[in-house]
Design an enzyme around this catalytic site. Structure first.
Site, PDB file in Angstrom:
ATOM      1  N   GLU A 158       0.842  -1.214   0.000  1.00 26.29           N
ATOM      2  CA  GLU A 158       0.000   0.000   0.000  1.00 26.29           C
ATOM      3  C   GLU A 158       0.872   1.257   0.000  1.00 26.29           C
ATOM      4  O   GLU A 158       0.520   2.269  -0.610  1.00 26.29           O
ATOM      5  CB  GLU A 158      -0.957  -0.005   1.196  1.00 26.29           C
ATOM      6  CG  GLU A 158      -1.962  -1.165   1.211  1.00 26.29           C
ATOM      7  CD  GLU A 158      -2.808  -1.282  -0.054  1.00 26.29           C
ATOM      8  OE1 GLU A 158      -3.013  -0.272  -0.735  1.00 26.29           O
ATOM      9  OE2 GLU A 158      -3.249  -2.411  -0.366  1.00 26.29           O
ATOM     10  N   HIS A 188       0.014  -1.336  -9.975  1.00 24.63           N
ATOM     11  CA  HIS A 188       0.285  -2.768  -9.906  1.00 24.63           C
ATOM     12  C   HIS A 188       1.267  -3.184 -10.987  1.00 24.63           C
ATOM     13  O   HIS A 188       1.333  -2.591 -12.053  1.00 24.63           O
ATOM     14  CB  HIS A 188      -1.024  -3.554 -10.012  1.00 24.63           C
ATOM     15  CG  HIS A 188      -1.835  -3.476  -8.753  1.00 24.63           C
ATOM     16  ND1 HIS A 188      -3.205  -3.421  -8.735  1.00 24.63           N
ATOM     17  CD2 HIS A 188      -1.436  -3.419  -7.456  1.00 24.63           C
ATOM     18  CE1 HIS A 188      -3.618  -3.347  -7.477  1.00 24.63           C
ATOM     19  NE2 HIS A 188      -2.561  -3.336  -6.679  1.00 24.63           N
TER      20      HIS A 188
HETATM   21 ZN   LIG Z   1      -2.490  -2.785  -4.790  1.00 23.26          ZN
END
Ligand SMILES: [Zn+2]
Ligand SMILES: [Zn+2]
Length: 198
Positions: free
Chosen positions: A140, A149
């Site tokens: 995070e 990502h």
């Molecule tokens: Zn993530």
């Protein structure tokens, strides 16, 4: 939602106890996190008036509204708040999240609920719970640093919707993601003794 922080001004990470897991787990997570980032990590209590938003009809906190409520606590520039909760967190449309954060945001929310092997009827494994929680926090924090990502299975920024995926993806940033990290996030490449390899 973004703010005007520069990406290289991280000074500390504050682990905020929000309906928190047991204190010894919070302390173990914070200590392990300290070994993975190069800024101080501290435990902070949530203000007494703080209310956790829940999803109607479900025994789950609303992850996005909880994130907004944590962001509203207004961590000073350079300080990141990571709300750590024992409550399961979800979204009216999705079943659950392990964590939530906005790109370039100032706060993250991480739930221990589904990171704990006992959630799946497995024996308690404190080391694994701590490791998964720290890895989820670092993931995070990658989003807070503006990183999306990553397709690389060896990279901690790989998307994971199951604990197996968390256990099987890498525990570090791949070279490309690491290059995008500001100094405070610079992960130590020293071995982390209490973290067992999955
Ligand atoms: Zn993530
Ligand atoms: Zn990557």
């Amino acid at each position: 939602m973004t703010d005007e922080r520069e990406p290289d001004d991280l000074e500390s990470v504050e682990v905020l106890e929000v309906a928190a897991p047991p204190r010894d787990l919070v302390e173990a997570v914070t200590a392990a996190l300290s070994r993975r980032v190069s800024v101080p990590c501290r435990i902070r209590s949530v203000p007494e008036a703080f209310q956790i938003p829940h999803i109607p009809g479900r025994n789950q906190a609303d992850a996005d509204r909880l994130l907004s409520a944590v962001e509203a606590l207004g961590p000073p520039v350079g300080h990141v708040l990571v709300a750590l909760t024992a409550e399961d967190i979800g979204h009216p449309i999705f079943t659950h999240f392990f964590g939530r954060a906005r790109h370039h945001g100032s706060a993250a929310v991480v739930s221990v609920a589904r990171l704990d092997p006992t959630f799946y009827g497995l024996p308690e494994d404190r080391n694994r719970t701590v490791l998964r929680t720290v890895l989820e926090i670092v993931h995070e924090m990658g989003h807070l640093a503006g990183i999306g990502h990553c397709d690389d299975w060896s990279c901690i920024m790989r998307f994971a919707s199951t604990v197996d995926a968390i256990d099987n993806r890498g525990q570090r940033f791949c070279p490309a993601c690491a290059a995008a990290l500001p100094p405070g996030f610079a992960p130590s490449h020293a071995p982390c003794p209490p973290d067992p390899e999955p």
